[in-house]
Motif scaffolding. Structure first.
Motif, mmCIF file in Angstrom:
data_model
loop_
_atom_site.group_PDB
_atom_site.id
_atom_site.type_symbol
_atom_site.label_atom_id
_atom_site.label_comp_id
_atom_site.label_asym_id
_atom_site.label_seq_id
_atom_site.Cartn_x
_atom_site.Cartn_y
_atom_site.Cartn_z
ATOM 1 N N GLY A 59 89.101 -35.807 -25.525
ATOM 2 C CA GLY A 59 88.841 -34.800 -25.156
ATOM 3 C C GLY A 59 89.988 -33.706 -25.102
ATOM 4 N N LEU A 60 90.668 -34.122 -26.076
ATOM 5 C CA LEU A 60 91.988 -33.094 -26.314
ATOM 6 C C LEU A 60 91.841 -32.079 -27.349
ATOM 7 N N GLU A 61 91.091 -31.189 -27.349
ATOM 8 C CA GLU A 61 90.766 -30.438 -28.400
ATOM 9 C C GLU A 61 91.875 -29.413 -29.094
ATOM 10 N N THR A 62 92.657 -29.090 -28.195
ATOM 11 C CA THR A 62 93.897 -28.420 -28.975
ATOM 12 C C THR A 62 94.649 -29.227 -29.953
ATOM 13 N N TYR A 63 94.988 -30.528 -29.718
ATOM 14 C CA TYR A 63 95.624 -31.472 -30.467
ATOM 15 C C TYR A 63 94.743 -31.622 -31.683
ATOM 16 N N ALA A 64 93.267 -31.645 -31.542
ATOM 17 C CA ALA A 64 92.493 -31.884 -32.583
ATOM 18 C C ALA A 64 92.524 -30.807 -33.591
ATOM 19 N N HIS A 65 92.520 -29.485 -32.744
ATOM 20 C CA HIS A 65 92.700 -28.434 -33.896
ATOM 21 C C HIS A 65 94.024 -28.347 -34.763
ATOM 22 N N GLN A 66 94.963 -28.993 -34.056
ATOM 23 C CA GLN A 66 96.299 -29.086 -34.546
ATOM 24 C C GLN A 66 96.084 -30.101 -35.842
ATOM 25 N N CYS A 67 95.516 -30.844 -35.824
ATOM 26 C CA CYS A 67 95.171 -32.002 -37.148
ATOM 27 C C CYS A 67 94.657 -31.105 -38.191
ATOM 28 N N GLU A 68 93.787 -30.225 -37.687
ATOM 29 C CA GLU A 68 92.954 -29.392 -38.688
ATOM 30 C C GLU A 68 93.903 -28.678 -39.463
ATOM 31 N N ILE A 69 94.945 -28.115 -38.984
ATOM 32 C CA ILE A 69 96.037 -27.248 -39.872
ATOM 33 C C ILE A 69 96.475 -28.085 -40.973
ATOM 34 N N ASN A 70 96.856 -29.505 -40.682
ATOM 35 C CA ASN A 70 97.442 -30.130 -41.528
ATOM 36 C C ASN A 70 96.198 -30.372 -42.732
ATOM 37 N N ILE A 71 94.981 -30.663 -42.185
ATOM 38 C CA ILE A 71 93.844 -30.788 -43.281
ATOM 39 C C ILE A 71 93.866 -29.698 -44.176
ATOM 40 N N ALA A 72 93.977 -28.411 -43.523
ATOM 41 C CA ALA A 72 94.027 -26.996 -44.307
ATOM 42 C C ALA A 72 95.017 -27.291 -45.374
ATOM 43 N N HIS A 73 96.106 -27.544 -45.141
ATOM 44 C CA HIS A 73 97.711 -27.501 -45.705
ATOM 45 C C HIS A 73 97.303 -28.486 -46.956
ATOM 46 N N VAL A 74 96.522 -29.725 -46.677
ATOM 47 C CA VAL A 74 96.409 -30.559 -47.734
ATOM 48 C C VAL A 74 95.268 -29.818 -48.720
ATOM 49 N N ALA A 75 94.401 -29.172 -48.356
ATOM 50 C CA ALA A 75 93.417 -28.448 -49.182
ATOM 51 C C ALA A 75 94.052 -27.334 -49.907
ATOM 52 N N ILE A 76 95.060 -26.664 -49.477
ATOM 53 C CA ILE A 76 95.802 -25.692 -50.261
ATOM 54 C C ILE A 76 96.618 -26.519 -51.447
ATOM 55 N N LEU A 77 97.131 -27.524 -51.030
ATOM 56 C CA LEU A 77 97.913 -28.320 -52.128
ATOM 57 C C LEU A 77 97.042 -28.910 -53.396
ATOM 58 N N GLN A 78 95.565 -29.008 -52.841
ATOM 59 C CA GLN A 78 94.705 -29.400 -54.042
ATOM 60 C C GLN A 78 94.007 -28.226 -54.526
ATOM 61 N N GLY A 79 94.384 -27.197 -54.156
ATOM 62 C CA GLY A 79 93.847 -26.157 -54.840
ATOM 63 C C GLY A 79 92.667 -25.446 -54.218
ATOM 64 N N ARG A 80 92.098 -26.017 -53.021
ATOM 65 C CA ARG A 80 90.853 -25.829 -52.456
ATOM 66 C C ARG A 80 90.966 -24.770 -51.469
ATOM 67 N N PHE A 81 90.989 -23.458 -52.157
ATOM 68 C CA PHE A 81 91.406 -22.505 -51.187
ATOM 69 C C PHE A 81 90.371 -21.846 -50.199
ATOM 70 N N ASP A 82 88.834 -21.911 -50.689
ATOM 71 C CA ASP A 82 87.836 -21.698 -49.855
ATOM 72 C C ASP A 82 87.767 -22.494 -48.624
ATOM 73 N N ASP A 83 88.039 -23.947 -48.879
ATOM 74 C CA ASP A 83 88.085 -24.701 -47.782
ATOM 75 C C ASP A 83 89.035 -24.705 -46.796
ATOM 76 N N ALA A 84 90.292 -24.238 -47.325
ATOM 77 C CA ALA A 84 91.447 -23.970 -46.258
ATOM 78 C C ALA A 84 91.264 -22.749 -45.631
ATOM 79 N N TRP A 85 90.701 -21.961 -46.302
ATOM 80 C CA TRP A 85 90.356 -20.680 -45.628
ATOM 81 C C TRP A 85 89.345 -20.764 -44.339
ATOM 82 N N GLU A 86 88.570 -21.499 -44.575
ATOM 83 C CA GLU A 86 87.415 -21.863 -43.335
ATOM 84 C C GLU A 86 87.903 -22.414 -42.471
#
Length: 220
Positions: free
Chosen positions: A136-163
């Protein structure tokens, strides 16, 4: 209250007055984080490693792992990602509490973004996000999503990162989180040749970046 130096001293004093050898070490663990936040990360790192060694000798691997986890966090705040990943991996060998496991996995994910395999970073961030959701710790869960977005950028998936970044931008408001979000949004728009938008996000990131030196350099 943000009185980190006083906090560190309080944890150290708790350890000093304890009669039990395990408590004498474990009560000081909080000082590791407090030192790092007080601008004395090297003192926190040295203290954490000493505590971890002592607790391992006392046959307290879980408590030792908690100290090691805090050392990893202090190293990340210094942008010493390669060293941090070693500490997080060692901590994960013994940690059992779901929250601590999730924090260590998120920390390891962050370290790997800059010093290892982005794919492993994404897997760890997803695992940590699941654990945080279950707790039930949603703030921490959202922090994980920042990392997931960063990986998407490194992979060239810019639309996914933006979303991903667009969604977490509305819920994560602390300066460090917002600095990373704005920086990565700048990366997305720069890759898409939208230079004015990129400049706006990098400028916003620089206003919030504080002592995150690597992030400041990336924005500059």
């Amino acid at each position: 209250e943000g009185k980190w130096a006083a906090s560190a001293q309080a944890f150290l004093e708790a350890g000093r007055i304890s009669k039990d050898p395990v408590s004498r070490q474990s009560f000081q663990i909080g000082a590791i984080d407090s030192y790092a936040r007080a601008g004395k990360p090297e003192e926190g790192i040295a203290l954490g490693r000493r505590i971890a060694r002592a607790l391992r000798k006392l046959k307290e691997p879980i408590l030792a792992a908690r100290a090691t986890l805090n050392v990893g966090n202090a190293l990340v705040w210094q942008d010493r990602y390669g060293d941090a990943t070693k500490e997080y991996r060692r901590a994960l060998e013994s940690l059992e509490a779901p929250f601590e496991v999730a924090v260590a996995k998120l920390g390891l994910s962050t370290g790997l973004l800059f010093s290892g395999d982005p794919l492993e970073s994404a897997v760890l961030a997803q695992q940590a996000r699941t654990l945080f959701h279950e707790l039930g710790l949603e703030t921490y869960a959202h922090q994980c999503e920042i990392n997931i977005a960063h990986v998407a950028i490194l992979q060239g998936r810019f639309d996914d990162a933006w979303e991903i970044l667009r969604q977490v931008r509305d819920v994560l408001t602390s300066p460090p989180d917002r600095a990373r979000i704005e920086e990565f949004l700048g990366d997305v728009f720069l890759a898409l040749n939208l230079y004015e938008d990129a400049l706006e996000h990098y400028t916003q990131a620089e206003k919030k970046v504080g002592d995150m030196l690597l992030n400041r350099a990336n924005c500059s």
